[in-house]
Each structure stands twice: as C-alpha cells, then as structure tokens.
Design a protein around this motif. Structure first.
Motif, PDB file in Angstrom:
ATOM      1  N   VAL A   5       0.851  -1.182   0.000  1.00  0.00           N
ATOM      2  CA  VAL A   5       0.000   0.000   0.000  1.00  0.00           C
ATOM      3  C   VAL A   5       0.891   1.237   0.000  1.00  0.00           C
ATOM      4  O   VAL A   5       1.668   1.448   0.941  1.00  0.00           O
ATOM      5  N   GLY A   6       0.805   2.029  -1.044  1.00  0.00           N
ATOM      6  CA  GLY A   6       1.632   3.226  -1.151  1.00  0.00           C
ATOM      7  C   GLY A   6       1.657   3.712  -2.580  1.00  0.00           C
ATOM      8  O   GLY A   6       0.894   3.242  -3.431  1.00  0.00           O
ATOM      9  N   SER A   7       2.530   4.648  -2.839  1.00  0.00           N
ATOM     10  CA  SER A   7       2.658   5.185  -4.190  1.00  0.00           C
ATOM     11  C   SER A   7       3.732   4.417  -4.953  1.00  0.00           C
ATOM     12  O   SER A   7       4.892   4.381  -4.528  1.00  0.00           O
ATOM     13  N   PRO A   8       3.404   3.787  -6.085  1.00  0.00           N
ATOM     14  CA  PRO A   8       4.384   2.990  -6.832  1.00  0.00           C
ATOM     15  C   PRO A   8       5.525   3.821  -7.398  1.00  0.00           C
ATOM     16  O   PRO A   8       6.548   3.269  -7.800  1.00  0.00           O
ATOM     17  N   SER A   9       5.377   5.141  -7.418  1.00  0.00           N
ATOM     18  CA  SER A   9       6.456   5.989  -7.917  1.00  0.00           C
ATOM     19  C   SER A   9       7.468   6.313  -6.827  1.00  0.00           C
ATOM     20  O   SER A   9       8.543   6.849  -7.107  1.00  0.00           O
ATOM     21  N   GLU A  10       7.135   5.991  -5.575  1.00  0.00           N
ATOM     22  CA  GLU A  10       8.063   6.280  -4.481  1.00  0.00           C
ATOM     23  C   GLU A  10       9.113   5.181  -4.411  1.00  0.00           C
ATOM     24  O   GLU A  10       8.784   3.987  -4.427  1.00  0.00           O
ATOM     25  N   PRO A  11      10.408   5.524  -4.343  1.00  0.00           N
ATOM     26  CA  PRO A  11      11.483   4.526  -4.419  1.00  0.00           C
ATOM     27  C   PRO A  11      11.366   3.333  -3.462  1.00  0.00           C
ATOM     28  O   PRO A  11      11.548   2.191  -3.915  1.00  0.00           O
ATOM     29  N   PRO A  12      11.060   3.503  -2.169  1.00  0.00           N
ATOM     30  CA  PRO A  12      10.949   2.308  -1.318  1.00  0.00           C
ATOM     31  C   PRO A  12       9.869   1.345  -1.782  1.00  0.00           C
ATOM     32  O   PRO A  12      10.023   0.124  -1.674  1.00  0.00           O
ATOM     33  N   VAL A  13       8.774   1.889  -2.299  1.00  0.00           N
ATOM     34  CA  VAL A  13       7.683   1.045  -2.788  1.00  0.00           C
ATOM     35  C   VAL A  13       8.073   0.372  -4.094  1.00  0.00           C
ATOM     36  O   VAL A  13       7.906  -0.846  -4.264  1.00  0.00           O
ATOM     37  N   SER A  14       8.605   1.147  -5.036  1.00  0.00           N
ATOM     38  CA  SER A  14       8.958   0.569  -6.342  1.00  0.00           C
ATOM     39  C   SER A  14      10.060  -0.476  -6.205  1.00  0.00           C
ATOM     40  O   SER A  14      10.058  -1.487  -6.917  1.00  0.00           O
ATOM     41  N   LEU A  15      11.000  -0.259  -5.281  1.00  0.00           N
ATOM     42  CA  LEU A  15      12.081  -1.227  -5.088  1.00  0.00           C
ATOM     43  C   LEU A  15      11.543  -2.531  -4.521  1.00  0.00           C
ATOM     44  O   LEU A  15      11.947  -3.624  -4.954  1.00  0.00           O
ATOM     45  N   LEU A  16      10.621  -2.440  -3.579  1.00  0.00           N
ATOM     46  CA  LEU A  16      10.010  -3.651  -3.032  1.00  0.00           C
ATOM     47  C   LEU A  16       9.228  -4.393  -4.107  1.00  0.00           C
ATOM     48  O   LEU A  16       9.308  -5.627  -4.214  1.00  0.00           O
ATOM     49  N   LEU A  17       8.472  -3.670  -4.925  1.00  0.00           N
ATOM     50  CA  LEU A  17       7.704  -4.306  -5.994  1.00  0.00           C
ATOM     51  C   LEU A  17       8.634  -5.041  -6.965  1.00  0.00           C
ATOM     52  O   LEU A  17       8.338  -6.159  -7.410  1.00  0.00           O
ATOM     53  N   ASP A  18       9.775  -4.427  -7.271  1.00  0.00           N
ATOM     54  CA  ASP A  18      10.734  -5.042  -8.182  1.00  0.00           C
ATOM     55  C   ASP A  18      11.318  -6.323  -7.589  1.00  0.00           C
ATOM     56  O   ASP A  18      11.396  -7.351  -8.271  1.00  0.00           O
ATOM     57  N   ARG A  19      11.714  -6.269  -6.323  1.00  0.00           N
ATOM     58  CA  ARG A  19      12.315  -7.457  -5.692  1.00  0.00           C
ATOM     59  C   ARG A  19      11.301  -8.581  -5.548  1.00  0.00           C
ATOM     60  O   ARG A  19      11.614  -9.748  -5.767  1.00  0.00           O
ATOM     61  N   ALA A  20      10.074  -8.236  -5.190  1.00  0.00           N
ATOM     62  CA  ALA A  20       9.046  -9.261  -5.050  1.00  0.00           C
ATOM     63  C   ALA A  20       8.749  -9.917  -6.395  1.00  0.00           C
ATOM     64  O   ALA A  20       8.558 -11.133  -6.488  1.00  0.00           O
ATOM     65  N   SER A  21       8.755  -9.103  -7.447  1.00  0.00           N
ATOM     66  CA  SER A  21       8.526  -9.643  -8.792  1.00  0.00           C
ATOM     67  C   SER A  21       9.637 -10.604  -9.186  1.00  0.00           C
ATOM     68  O   SER A  21       9.382 -11.673  -9.760  1.00  0.00           O
ATOM     69  N   ARG A  22      10.879 -10.248  -8.874  1.00  0.00           N
ATOM     70  CA  ARG A  22      12.012 -11.117  -9.206  1.00  0.00           C
ATOM     71  C   ARG A  22      11.935 -12.446  -8.473  1.00  0.00           C
ATOM     72  O   ARG A  22      12.429 -13.465  -8.967  1.00  0.00           O
ATOM     73  N   GLU A  23      11.328 -12.413  -7.275  1.00  0.00           N
ATOM     74  CA  GLU A  23      11.200 -13.645  -6.488  1.00  0.00           C
ATOM     75  C   GLU A  23       9.958 -14.443  -6.882  1.00  0.00           C
ATOM     76  O   GLU A  23       9.684 -15.489  -6.301  1.00  0.00           O
ATOM     77  N   GLY A  24       9.204 -13.938  -7.856  1.00  0.00           N
ATOM     78  CA  GLY A  24       8.015 -14.637  -8.310  1.00  0.00           C
ATOM     79  C   GLY A  24       6.868 -14.607  -7.313  1.00  0.00           C
ATOM     80  O   GLY A  24       6.001 -15.490  -7.321  1.00  0.00           O
ATOM     81  N   MET A  25       6.845 -13.580  -6.475  1.00  0.00           N
ATOM     82  CA  MET A  25       5.797 -13.475  -5.462  1.00  0.00           C
ATOM     83  C   MET A  25       4.528 -12.859  -6.042  1.00  0.00           C
ATOM     84  O   MET A  25       4.603 -11.982  -6.901  1.00  0.00           O
ATOM     85  N   GLU A  26       3.402 -13.287  -5.534  1.00  0.00           N
ATOM     86  CA  GLU A  26       2.135 -12.670  -5.891  1.00  0.00           C
ATOM     87  C   GLU A  26       1.994 -11.392  -5.076  1.00  0.00           C
ATOM     88  O   GLU A  26       2.101 -11.417  -3.840  1.00  0.00           O
ATOM     89  N   VAL A  27       1.787 -10.276  -5.740  1.00  0.00           N
ATOM     90  CA  VAL A  27       1.715  -8.982  -5.067  1.00  0.00           C
ATOM     91  C   VAL A  27       0.421  -8.274  -5.458  1.00  0.00           C
ATOM     92  O   VAL A  27       0.074  -8.207  -6.639  1.00  0.00           O
ATOM     93  N   LEU A  28      -0.274  -7.752  -4.463  1.00  0.00           N
ATOM     94  CA  LEU A  28      -1.427  -6.894  -4.701  1.00  0.00           C
ATOM     95  C   LEU A  28      -1.002  -5.468  -4.357  1.00  0.00           C
ATOM     96  O   LEU A  28      -0.708  -5.164  -3.199  1.00  0.00           O
ATOM     97  N   LEU A  29      -0.927  -4.610  -5.364  1.00  0.00           N
ATOM     98  CA  LEU A  29      -0.582  -3.215  -5.149  1.00  0.00           C
ATOM     99  C   LEU A  29      -1.853  -2.390  -5.020  1.00  0.00           C
ATOM    100  O   LEU A  29      -2.699  -2.398  -5.915  1.00  0.00           O
ATOM    101  N   LEU A  30      -1.968  -1.699  -3.905  1.00  0.00           N
ATOM    102  CA  LEU A  30      -3.051  -0.743  -3.712  1.00  0.00           C
ATOM    103  C   LEU A  30      -2.419   0.636  -3.725  1.00  0.00           C
ATOM    104  O   LEU A  30      -1.846   1.092  -2.726  1.00  0.00           O
ATOM    105  N   ALA A  31      -2.479   1.287  -4.887  1.00  0.00           N
ATOM    106  CA  ALA A  31      -1.842   2.587  -5.053  1.00  0.00           C
ATOM    107  C   ALA A  31      -2.582   3.637  -4.242  1.00  0.00           C
ATOM    108  O   ALA A  31      -3.818   3.743  -4.309  1.00  0.00           O
ATOM    109  N   GLU A  32      -1.814   4.391  -3.491  1.00  0.00           N
ATOM    110  CA  GLU A  32      -2.403   5.418  -2.624  1.00  0.00           C
ATOM    111  C   GLU A  32      -3.218   6.420  -3.427  1.00  0.00           C
ATOM    112  O   GLU A  32      -4.268   6.894  -2.974  1.00  0.00           O
TER     113      GLU A  32
END
Length: 304
Positions: A5-32
């Motif tokens: 939950v946050g803004s996907p343009s914010e670096p801490p959020v975008s970095l987490l989304l990238d790492r989770a994607s690389r690990e093949g994790m299912e992610v639900l993004l709720l953009a602020e």
C-alpha cells in the motif's frame, strides 16, 4: 500474496515491488493515489477481523495475504481537478486501511500504532535508553537560559524537532545561537553534539543491514553545498546487532531504521528509530539487500 500500500512511484515502494517480482511473489498493489476507488470493506465477525477489496470486478480477500507493507506518503493530486467527493472517499479508504493494518491477522511493516512511538522523540529516546542503549544527554525546553546553561556544560550542542516531523539537525552556533530567543515560541530538543561515525542500521525481522555513512555535513540526510555522502556496508558486533533486533522487536517495528553513532572511544550511541525508513536511499548506493529481506519477511519465507 503480499499487499503493498503506497505510491508505486516512491522509491521504497517501487524497489520492493521489483524485488518481489524477481522472487516470483504474488503482489497486490493498492496505489495510494487510487484509494478513492479501492472499494474497501472491513468487517469484524466473531472476534475475527476480515478485509476485502474490489479489484477489476473481483472481490479480493485481503486477509489471505501473508504480509502487508504500508507506506503512506500523501497521494499525488497534482494536475487533478478538485473533487470533494473523491477526496472524502480517499480519506475514508485510507482511514479504514490504517485501522485494519493495526489489527490485520498477518505480518505488517509497520502497524500504525507502533509507528507512533516516533511522534515524540523524547518518549522514544526513553524507550531506547531503557533497552540498554546510550543516548546523548538531552534537553527539551522553551527557555533560552536553560539552553545557554546546557551549552556551557557540553561545549557543543545540536538541536532538532521534538515531534516526529522531520527536521534538519543543526549545531547551535553562530547566527543560530543569536536567534536563540525564538525558542520561547516552540519547545525544542537540544542534545550534546557527538562526533564519530554515523551508522544506519536497517532491521527487517531478524535480519540486520548496517552501513557507515561518511559525510562532512552534520545531518547527512541534507548535504550542504551539493556534496553527497559515502556509504559503506559494515558488520556490527554480534551483541550490538542482537540489541538492534531486540530494540525493533520491543518497539513492534519489524522494519526499522536505527540511527547509531560509533565515537572515537569505541562507544555506541543511539539517536532514534525511524518507523518508516526510506531504505532505498541506502540500498541503491551500497547493494545491501534490504528490499529482498523485506519481501521475504512479508511472504513468510526465510531470508537467504
């Protein structure tokens, strides 16, 4: 599934989304920025708190997630036409999400009630000291004469805000000392100035990522004159690393940014604990796998 939950343009959020994607994790993004359209439901039944979110015609059960990363930084409304109804929906959705995050039956980084310890720096400093860390001698006052006595006793003093609102740390000297009478209008926190090596420690669950920060600026977060800071990953002594983990646990912050200083006498000092650290500023120049640790912790996996 992990929820971000946050803004996907914010670096801490975008970095987490990238790492989770690389690990093949299912992610639900709720953009602020889209909170007004979340269609969020929170229900308490039989002592169990459930939450659902409407997404693309489907009703997603948020309670089946393993972890939630909550980083609300204020929705970006630049360029949007003013809409009072949208704003009220946004506010209500964010309030419901924050309330649910406090009681959600899953891993949360971090629960809002735990993050509140940083809204009073003196209060948090008392907790830090109670857990065995050295904390610089501190004065909170609106009395200029008290400050002058404190300065005479310690020789060099810095000041910062008392609240959780970010402020730039400055030394009380020169023109700033000349303006000391202004402190009558606002209680301010003063501390003995310490010299040595600043070390930022990111605790993620039971994982510790530490780096030394070399900067000519007193507050390395705000380099003056365009200069930057050099960051170098370091290994903490085992007992200190364990104390950092215990500190984060006691504050109920599975993700914590612990600000330490290692002085010339080998003594370790703790200034404060950031409950919503912008860890990307430290990961990107050093390569420390903070986002990886966060993603695996949220997923309930053992970090490699």
């Amino acid at each position: 599934m992990i929820i971000v939950v946050g803004s996907p343009s914010e670096p801490p959020v975008s970095l987490l989304l990238d790492r989770a994607s690389r690990e093949g994790m299912e992610v639900l993004l709720l953009a602020e920025e889209e909170a007004h359209a979340w269609q969020l439901e929170v229900e308490v039944r039989g002592g169990v708190v459930g939450a659902w979110c409407g997404r693309h015609g489907a009703r997603v059960d948020l309670s089946r997630a393993t972890g939630l990363y909550l980083r609300l930084s204020g929705p970006d409304v630049a360029g949007l036409v003013p809409d009072p109804l949208r704003d009220r929906r946004q506010e209500a959705a964010l309030a419901a999400m924050t309330a649910w995050a406090d009681v959600a039956p899953l891993r949360v980084a971090n629960r809002p009630r735990a993050m509140s310890s940083n809204t009073s720096k003196p209060y948090q400093a008392a907790l830090i000291r109670a857990l065995g860390f050295d904390v610089p001698e501190t004065l909170v006052t609106s009395d200029p004469e008290e400050v002058r006595r404190f300065l005479r006793r310690h020789g060099r003093v810095v000041y910062k805000s008392v609240s959780g609102v970010r402020s730039v740390v400055h030394e009380l000297a020169g023109e700033r000392l000349d303006d000391l009478e202004r402190v009558r209008h606002l209680p301010t926190q003063f501390q003995r100035l310490l010299t040595g090596t600043n070390v930022r420690v990111h605790v993620v669950g039971d994982r510790v990522h530490a780096c030394a920060v070399d900067s000519e600026t007193l507050d390395y977060r705000y380099p003056e004159g365009g200069g930057g800071s050099a960051m170098t990953p370091v290994e903490l002594p085992d007992d200190l690393a364990r104390r950092c983990v215990r500190l984060a646990e006691e504050l109920e912050l599975p993700l914590a940014g612990v600000d330490l200083l290692h002085d010339e006498d080998g003594r370790w000092w703790c200034f404060e604990v950031n409950p919503s650290p912008a860890y990307s500023c430290f990961e990107e120049p050093t390569g420390m796998p903070i986002a990886h640790s966060l993603a695996t912790w949220l997923a309930g996996r053992e970090a490699a």
